[in-house]
Design an enzyme around this catalytic site. Structure first.
Site, PDB file in Angstrom:
ATOM      1  N   GLU A 174      24.588  18.908-101.455  1.00  0.00           N
ATOM      2  CA  GLU A 174      24.238  19.922-100.454  1.00  0.00           C
ATOM      3  C   GLU A 174      22.739  19.893-100.155  1.00  0.00           C
ATOM      4  O   GLU A 174      22.325  20.058 -99.006  1.00  0.00           O
ATOM      5  CB  GLU A 174      24.632  21.318-100.949  1.00  0.00           C
ATOM      6  CG  GLU A 174      26.121  21.526-101.070  1.00  0.00           C
ATOM      7  CD  GLU A 174      26.452  22.886-101.641  1.00  0.00           C
ATOM      8  OE1 GLU A 174      27.029  23.699-100.908  1.00  0.00           O
ATOM      9  OE2 GLU A 174      26.120  23.141-102.823  1.00  0.00           O
ATOM     10  N   TYR A 223      16.283  40.562 -79.238  1.00  0.00           N
ATOM     11  CA  TYR A 223      17.308  39.721 -79.864  1.00  0.00           C
ATOM     12  C   TYR A 223      16.761  38.355 -80.249  1.00  0.00           C
ATOM     13  O   TYR A 223      17.143  37.797 -81.272  1.00  0.00           O
ATOM     14  CB  TYR A 223      18.500  39.490 -78.921  1.00  0.00           C
ATOM     15  CG  TYR A 223      19.064  40.701 -78.251  1.00  0.00           C
ATOM     16  CD1 TYR A 223      19.287  41.873 -78.956  1.00  0.00           C
ATOM     17  CD2 TYR A 223      19.399  40.678 -76.907  1.00  0.00           C
ATOM     18  CE1 TYR A 223      19.821  42.992 -78.335  1.00  0.00           C
ATOM     19  CE2 TYR A 223      19.942  41.789 -76.273  1.00  0.00           C
ATOM     20  CZ  TYR A 223      20.147  42.939 -76.993  1.00  0.00           C
ATOM     21  OH  TYR A 223      20.674  44.035 -76.382  1.00  0.00           O
ATOM     22  N   VAL A 259      23.913  31.462-101.008  1.00  0.00           N
ATOM     23  CA  VAL A 259      23.910  32.110 -99.693  1.00  0.00           C
ATOM     24  C   VAL A 259      23.524  33.581 -99.835  1.00  0.00           C
ATOM     25  O   VAL A 259      22.982  34.179 -98.906  1.00  0.00           O
ATOM     26  CB  VAL A 259      25.262  31.945 -98.957  1.00  0.00           C
ATOM     27  CG1 VAL A 259      25.462  30.509 -98.530  1.00  0.00           C
ATOM     28  CG2 VAL A 259      26.425  32.433 -99.778  1.00  0.00           C
ATOM     29  N   GLU A 260      23.744  34.143-101.005  1.00  0.00           N
ATOM     30  CA  GLU A 260      23.308  35.517-101.257  1.00  0.00           C
ATOM     31  C   GLU A 260      21.790  35.642-101.116  1.00  0.00           C
ATOM     32  O   GLU A 260      21.288  36.642-100.603  1.00  0.00           O
ATOM     33  CB  GLU A 260      23.745  35.969-102.664  1.00  0.00           C
ATOM     34  CG  GLU A 260      25.232  36.153-102.839  1.00  0.00           C
ATOM     35  CD  GLU A 260      26.002  34.871-103.196  1.00  0.00           C
ATOM     36  OE1 GLU A 260      27.164  34.995-103.607  1.00  0.00           O
ATOM     37  OE2 GLU A 260      25.457  33.749-103.055  1.00  0.00           O
ATOM     38  N   LYS A 294      29.580  29.741 -94.733  1.00  0.00           N
ATOM     39  CA  LYS A 294      29.556  28.291 -94.962  1.00  0.00           C
ATOM     40  C   LYS A 294      30.878  27.751 -94.426  1.00  0.00           C
ATOM     41  O   LYS A 294      31.911  27.902 -95.068  1.00  0.00           O
ATOM     42  CB  LYS A 294      29.461  27.985 -96.458  1.00  0.00           C
ATOM     43  CG  LYS A 294      28.072  27.958 -97.029  1.00  0.00           C
ATOM     44  CD  LYS A 294      28.140  27.715 -98.524  1.00  0.00           C
ATOM     45  CE  LYS A 294      27.460  26.438 -98.895  1.00  0.00           C
ATOM     46  NZ  LYS A 294      27.307  26.298-100.363  1.00  0.00           N
TER      47      LYS A 294
END
Length: 120
Positions: free
Chosen positions: A21, A53, A72-73, A99
């Site tokens: 990864e 935005y 990802v946290e 993901k």
């Protein structure tokens, strides 16, 4: 509380616990909800009374395409912390990091985490 949504953002990053990864990278999707009072913006038609935005998008882009992390946290926490710190009117935000193609066997659409953080 009113809400601003920026959904379906897609980025390429090098996050994850597996060496592959970090070397090859992968796609990440982010959904962001910012909660704030939008009444003045609606009454005045003034961009200064809301949040842009495009700026929210760039916060997410800079973090996901930036320094690699394992979880990802961690990405979600960094996004939430930056949004709450940078945009004074935002009182709460929800960040979902998806993901679509994690390196795990099986059949699934995606894996994701979602956090909600408030200003203290």
């Amino acid at each position: 509380m009113d809400k601003v949504y920026v959904e379906g953002m897609e980025f390429y990053g090098y996050h994850g616990v597996f060496t592959e990864e970090n070397k090859l990278g992968q796609r990440f999707k982010v959904d962001l909800t910012a909660e704030l009072d939008l009444s003045k913006a609606g009454q005045t038609d003034d961009l200064e009374q809301t949040i842009n935005y495009a700026e929210l998008y760039h916060v997410c882009k800079d973090i996901v395409e930036g320094e690699p992390v394992k979880l990802v946290e961690t990405l979600a926490e960094r996004i939430a912390g930056t949004v709450l710190g940078k945009f004074q009117p935002v009182q709460q935000c929800t960040v979902k990091v998806i993901k679509p193609d994690p390196p795990i066997p099986g059949h699934y659409k995606s894996v994701a985490i979602e956090i909600t953080r408030k200003k203290s």
